[in-house]
Motif scaffolding. Sequence first.
Motif, PDB file in Angstrom:
ATOM      1  N   ARG A 133       0.329  -1.075   0.251  1.00 36.41           N
ATOM      2  CA  ARG A 133      -0.202  -0.254   0.152  1.00 36.41           C
ATOM      3  C   ARG A 133       1.026   1.353  -0.109  1.00 36.41           C
ATOM      4  O   ARG A 133       0.498   2.603  -0.627  1.00 36.41           O
ATOM      5  CB  ARG A 133      -0.610   0.413   1.347  1.00 36.41           C
ATOM      6  N   LYS A 134       1.887   1.526   0.424  1.00 34.28           N
ATOM      7  CA  LYS A 134       2.947   2.452   0.800  1.00 34.28           C
ATOM      8  C   LYS A 134       3.350   2.657  -0.502  1.00 34.28           C
ATOM      9  O   LYS A 134       3.825   4.670  -0.688  1.00 34.28           O
ATOM     10  CB  LYS A 134       3.688   2.420   1.788  1.00 34.28           C
ATOM     11  N   TYR A 135       3.715   1.551  -1.504  1.00 33.94           N
ATOM     12  CA  TYR A 135       3.822   2.063  -2.257  1.00 33.94           C
ATOM     13  C   TYR A 135       2.774   2.198  -3.708  1.00 33.94           C
ATOM     14  O   TYR A 135       2.979   2.460  -5.298  1.00 33.94           O
ATOM     15  CB  TYR A 135       4.998   1.490  -3.191  1.00 33.94           C
ATOM     16  N   GLN A 136       1.920   2.468  -3.455  1.00 36.60           N
ATOM     17  CA  GLN A 136       0.403   2.118  -4.181  1.00 36.60           C
ATOM     18  C   GLN A 136       0.766   3.922  -5.346  1.00 36.60           C
ATOM     19  O   GLN A 136       0.015   3.326  -6.657  1.00 36.60           O
ATOM     20  CB  GLN A 136      -0.660   2.322  -3.264  1.00 36.60           C
ATOM     21  N   SER A 137       0.512   4.675  -5.577  1.00 38.06           N
ATOM     22  CA  SER A 137       0.751   5.908  -5.631  1.00 38.06           C
ATOM     23  C   SER A 137       1.679   5.847  -7.044  1.00 38.06           C
ATOM     24  O   SER A 137       1.711   5.744  -7.477  1.00 38.06           O
ATOM     25  CB  SER A 137       0.633   7.318  -5.453  1.00 38.06           C
ATOM     26  N   LYS A 138       3.254   5.365  -6.294  1.00 40.47           N
ATOM     27  CA  LYS A 138       4.056   5.230  -7.149  1.00 40.47           C
ATOM     28  C   LYS A 138       3.472   3.698  -8.419  1.00 40.47           C
ATOM     29  O   LYS A 138       4.317   4.686  -9.090  1.00 40.47           O
ATOM     30  CB  LYS A 138       5.097   5.032  -6.747  1.00 40.47           C
ATOM     31  N   ARG A 139       3.329   3.155  -7.835  1.00 37.59           N
ATOM     32  CA  ARG A 139       2.682   1.586  -8.290  1.00 37.59           C
ATOM     33  C   ARG A 139       2.424   3.016  -9.592  1.00 37.59           C
ATOM     34  O   ARG A 139       2.200   1.873 -10.885  1.00 37.59           O
ATOM     35  CB  ARG A 139       2.393   0.498  -8.361  1.00 37.59           C
ATOM     36  N   ASN A 140       1.376   3.186  -9.225  1.00 29.82           N
ATOM     37  CA  ASN A 140       0.411   4.065 -10.799  1.00 29.82           C
ATOM     38  C   ASN A 140       0.901   4.546 -11.937  1.00 29.82           C
ATOM     39  O   ASN A 140       0.316   4.434 -12.800  1.00 29.82           O
ATOM     40  CB  ASN A 140      -0.891   4.815  -9.781  1.00 29.82           C
ATOM     41  N   HIS A 141       1.695   5.526 -11.321  1.00 29.49           N
ATOM     42  CA  HIS A 141       2.288   6.399 -11.531  1.00 29.49           C
ATOM     43  C   HIS A 141       3.311   5.588 -13.241  1.00 29.49           C
ATOM     44  O   HIS A 141       3.515   6.042 -13.847  1.00 29.49           O
ATOM     45  CB  HIS A 141       4.316   6.967 -11.072  1.00 29.49           C
TER      46      HIS A 141
END
Length: 303
Positions: A133-141
Amino acid sequence: MMDFQRLTPAQKDQYNEILFSSGERGCEYSFANLYLWGHQKVAFVHGCAAIFSHFHGKSVYPYPIGSGNRKAVIEAILHDAEVRGIPCRITGITPEDKLELEQLFPDRFLFCPNRDSFDYVYDIQALADLKGRKYQSKRNHFNRFCAEHPNHQAIPMTCDILPQVKEFVENWFARRRETDPLGDYLLENLAIARAFNHCGEIGMEGLVLMDKGEILAVTMGSRLSNNTFDIHFEKAREDVPGAYNAVNCQFARYLRLKYPEIQYLNREDDMGLDGLRSAKLSYRPHHMVEKYWAYVQEYIHED
C-alpha cells in the motif's frame, strides 16, 4: 601542508579498496563524486584516504577513511588547515565517526548535525517491485507510464547511444533554465559532462528509457560499497507522466539482476530543498546516512 592531489581514473581501485572497507559512508565519498564534482583532492597518508574539498567559497575536510592511523591523519589535517590559514571544518561525520573523534580529541571539536546532507538509502527490492500500500501511488504512476508507452525499452547506456543521451541532457538543462532562470545548474552540468567523457574509466553505469527512438529518461550511478549503489544523476521528460518513476524502478531492476549482492540504493541528499525532500521521503527510505560537521572550538568564531 598535506600533498592533496586530484584523483585519476587509475587510482579508482586503490581508493575503492579503502572506501569499501570503511563501512557505510555518505555519497560524497564515492570515487565518481570526488572525480566529477568541484575542486576535490585526496591524499593517501597513514593507511587512510584524506580528502580536501572546496565548494562555494568554503573549504572542508571530509572525515578520513581507512583502517590506518586516523588520529595521525586528523592531526595532519589540523596542521594543514593552520598552514592554509583556514578554519578546520570536518564534514561527512557519521555518528560512529563522531564518537571516535570525541575519544581521540576530547573537548577539541564542536559538532553540528547537517540534516540537508543526510543521504536517503533505499532497499533495492522495494524500489524494484513497488509492492504494498505504501507504494501504491508510485506503482500507479509507473503503470500509467507503461500503459502509455507499452513498447518502451530500458537500454544500458553505451558509447553508441551516448551522443543522443548528451543531447537529451543538454535539452533538459535548457528547459530547466527557461523555467527557473535563477537556478544554479552549472556545477551539475559540468559534472554530468565530465561523467559522459569518463564514464567507463570511473565505473559509471547508466540506463536509458526509450520509446519510438526518443529518449524519455536517463539515470547514472556507481558503486559506493560492496552492497550499495549510488545514484548520481536522474533526468526525465517532465511532460511524460511517470517517466521519473519508471526510470527509478527500471534501474533498480537492472541493478538487482546484474549485481545480486546489491542491497541498497543511495539516492544522495536533498540539499535542503523542500520539493526534493518530499519526493525522496515519498519513496520511503530504508534508513538515512546521518552526517555531522565538526569545528575546532578555538576557530568557531572566525568564519
